[in-house]
Write a protein that holds these residues in place. Structure first.
Motif, mmCIF file in Angstrom:
data_model
loop_
_atom_site.group_PDB
_atom_site.id
_atom_site.type_symbol
_atom_site.label_atom_id
_atom_site.label_comp_id
_atom_site.label_asym_id
_atom_site.label_seq_id
_atom_site.Cartn_x
_atom_site.Cartn_y
_atom_site.Cartn_z
ATOM 1 N N GLU A 33 -9.949 5.819 24.694
ATOM 2 C CA GLU A 33 -9.247 6.680 25.664
ATOM 3 C C GLU A 33 -7.787 6.960 25.321
ATOM 4 O O GLU A 33 -7.141 7.783 25.959
ATOM 5 N N VAL A 34 -7.258 6.326 24.302
ATOM 6 C CA VAL A 34 -5.846 6.495 23.946
ATOM 7 C C VAL A 34 -5.596 7.895 23.393
ATOM 8 O O VAL A 34 -6.373 8.425 22.598
ATOM 9 N N ILE A 35 -4.491 8.488 23.842
ATOM 10 C CA ILE A 35 -4.096 9.820 23.377
ATOM 11 C C ILE A 35 -2.738 9.723 22.703
ATOM 12 O O ILE A 35 -1.796 9.165 23.266
ATOM 13 N N ALA A 36 -2.651 10.264 21.503
ATOM 14 C CA ALA A 36 -1.370 10.321 20.791
ATOM 15 C C ALA A 36 -0.672 11.622 21.165
ATOM 16 O O ALA A 36 -1.293 12.686 21.207
ATOM 17 N N VAL A 37 0.625 11.531 21.420
ATOM 18 C CA VAL A 37 1.416 12.688 21.819
ATOM 19 C C VAL A 37 2.503 12.910 20.768
ATOM 20 O O VAL A 37 3.285 12.002 20.476
ATOM 21 N N ALA A 38 2.557 14.098 20.185
ATOM 22 C CA ALA A 38 3.585 14.410 19.186
ATOM 23 C C ALA A 38 4.952 14.399 19.849
ATOM 24 O O ALA A 38 5.169 15.065 20.863
ATOM 25 N N ARG A 39 5.877 13.609 19.260
ATOM 26 C CA ARG A 39 7.221 13.480 19.822
ATOM 27 C C ARG A 39 8.258 13.493 18.711
ATOM 28 O O ARG A 39 7.941 13.308 17.547
ATOM 29 N N HIS A 40 9.502 13.662 19.120
ATOM 30 C CA HIS A 40 10.649 13.684 18.207
ATOM 31 C C HIS A 40 10.410 14.725 17.111
ATOM 32 O O HIS A 40 10.149 15.865 17.421
ATOM 33 N N GLU A 41 10.453 14.302 15.848
ATOM 34 C CA GLU A 41 10.310 15.264 14.754
ATOM 35 C C GLU A 41 8.859 15.679 14.500
ATOM 36 O O GLU A 41 8.592 16.601 13.745
ATOM 37 N N ILE A 42 7.917 15.014 15.143
ATOM 38 C CA ILE A 42 6.497 15.304 14.935
ATOM 39 C C ILE A 42 6.076 16.476 15.823
ATOM 40 O O ILE A 42 6.325 16.485 17.020
ATOM 41 N N ALA A 43 5.414 17.457 15.196
ATOM 42 C CA ALA A 43 4.948 18.638 15.926
ATOM 43 C C ALA A 43 3.458 18.571 16.247
ATOM 44 O O ALA A 43 3.000 19.216 17.191
ATOM 45 N N HIS A 44 2.691 17.818 15.452
ATOM 46 C CA HIS A 44 1.233 17.781 15.619
ATOM 47 C C HIS A 44 0.683 16.375 15.396
ATOM 48 O O HIS A 44 1.130 15.674 14.487
ATOM 49 N N CYS A 45 -0.306 15.999 16.208
ATOM 50 C CA CYS A 45 -1.092 14.774 16.015
ATOM 51 C C CYS A 45 -2.550 15.216 15.919
ATOM 52 O O CYS A 45 -2.980 16.105 16.668
ATOM 53 N N ARG A 46 -3.293 14.588 15.016
ATOM 54 C CA ARG A 46 -4.690 14.978 14.829
ATOM 55 C C ARG A 46 -5.510 13.753 14.424
ATOM 56 O O ARG A 46 -5.124 13.010 13.524
ATOM 57 N N TRP A 47 -6.647 13.552 15.096
ATOM 58 C CA TRP A 47 -7.585 12.484 14.753
ATOM 59 C C TRP A 47 -8.628 13.057 13.803
ATOM 60 O O TRP A 47 -9.251 14.072 14.101
ATOM 61 N N VAL A 48 -8.816 12.405 12.658
ATOM 62 C CA VAL A 48 -9.686 12.938 11.612
ATOM 63 C C VAL A 48 -10.582 11.832 11.058
ATOM 64 O O VAL A 48 -10.116 10.712 10.835
ATOM 65 N N ARG A 49 -11.836 12.152 10.811
ATOM 66 C CA ARG A 49 -12.733 11.201 10.155
ATOM 67 C C ARG A 49 -12.237 10.968 8.730
ATOM 68 O O ARG A 49 -11.841 11.911 8.055
ATOM 69 N N PRO A 50 -12.245 9.723 8.260
ATOM 70 C CA PRO A 50 -11.712 9.427 6.931
ATOM 71 C C PRO A 50 -12.297 10.282 5.810
ATOM 72 O O PRO A 50 -11.576 10.688 4.906
ATOM 73 N N ALA A 51 -13.575 10.582 5.861
ATOM 74 C CA ALA A 51 -14.185 11.398 4.811
ATOM 75 C C ALA A 51 -13.612 12.815 4.787
ATOM 76 O O ALA A 51 -13.595 13.465 3.742
ATOM 77 N N ARG A 52 -13.116 13.303 5.914
ATOM 78 C CA ARG A 52 -12.546 14.654 5.989
ATOM 79 C C ARG A 52 -11.052 14.679 5.682
ATOM 80 O O ARG A 52 -10.499 15.729 5.398
ATOM 81 N N VAL A 53 -10.410 13.515 5.742
ATOM 82 C CA VAL A 53 -8.970 13.443 5.505
ATOM 83 C C VAL A 53 -8.612 14.032 4.148
ATOM 84 O O VAL A 53 -7.631 14.764 4.005
#
Length: 159
Positions: A80-100
């Motif tokens: 249920e945890v959500i990452a929120v882009a803050r400060h110098e970060i504009a985007h957060c994205r969860w990706v499967r390792p094989a797609r990274v």
């Protein structure tokens, strides 16, 4: 060389990547200040960049890139945890390792994810490679985390 704390966040089978505006994807993290330990820097940077705070950091290994030594930490996060882009970060994205490996990303990010098995499932979890130092690290005073314990999916080859 500068020292950097780098954090690999794992949630529901995915790794968290962050990006500044008009930049490549990278793992969360940043420069270790003179007055802090690598694990303190990892926690601070993760909180500053993604608002994720208070989660256990597991030291994995030290990776030496072209300009920086990366102290890599692993963090297991609940679904249920959500990452929120803050400060110098504009985007957060969860990706499967094989797609990274298909995304535009920094070279150290690609190498670190590869060491964890993201691009090569047959690679040993805490592999001793030219750029990675998994044994006890004098700077952190901790042993390499058993990646199979931190990421049980990796030990079963289900990345």
């Amino acid at each position: 060389m500068k020292n950097r704390a780098t954090v690999v966040c794992w949630r529901d089978g995915k790794i968290l990547l962050v990006a500044r505006k008009h930049a490549r994807w990278a793992l969360p993290g940043g420069t270790i200040r003179v007055d802090e330990s690598p694990v303190e820097a990892a926690a601070r940077e993760l909180q500053e960049e993604t608002a994720l705070d208070g989660y256990a950091m597991h030291y994995a290994f030290r990776f030496s890139g072209f300009r920086k030594h990366h102290f890599v930490f692993l963090v297991l996060l609940p679904r249920e945890v959500i990452a929120v882009a803050r400060h110098e970060i504009a985007h957060c994205r969860w990706v499967r390792p094989a797609r990274v490996m298909r995304l535009p990303m920094s070279v150290p990010t690609r190498e670190i994810v590869g060491l964890l098995g993201g691009g090569t499932p047959k690679q040993p979890a805490c592999a001793e490679r030219r750029n990675a130092t998994p044994e006890k690290d004098e700077a952190t005073g901790v042993q390499c985390a058993a990646i199979a314990q931190v990421f049980p999916e990796r030990s079963r080859g289900t990345w």
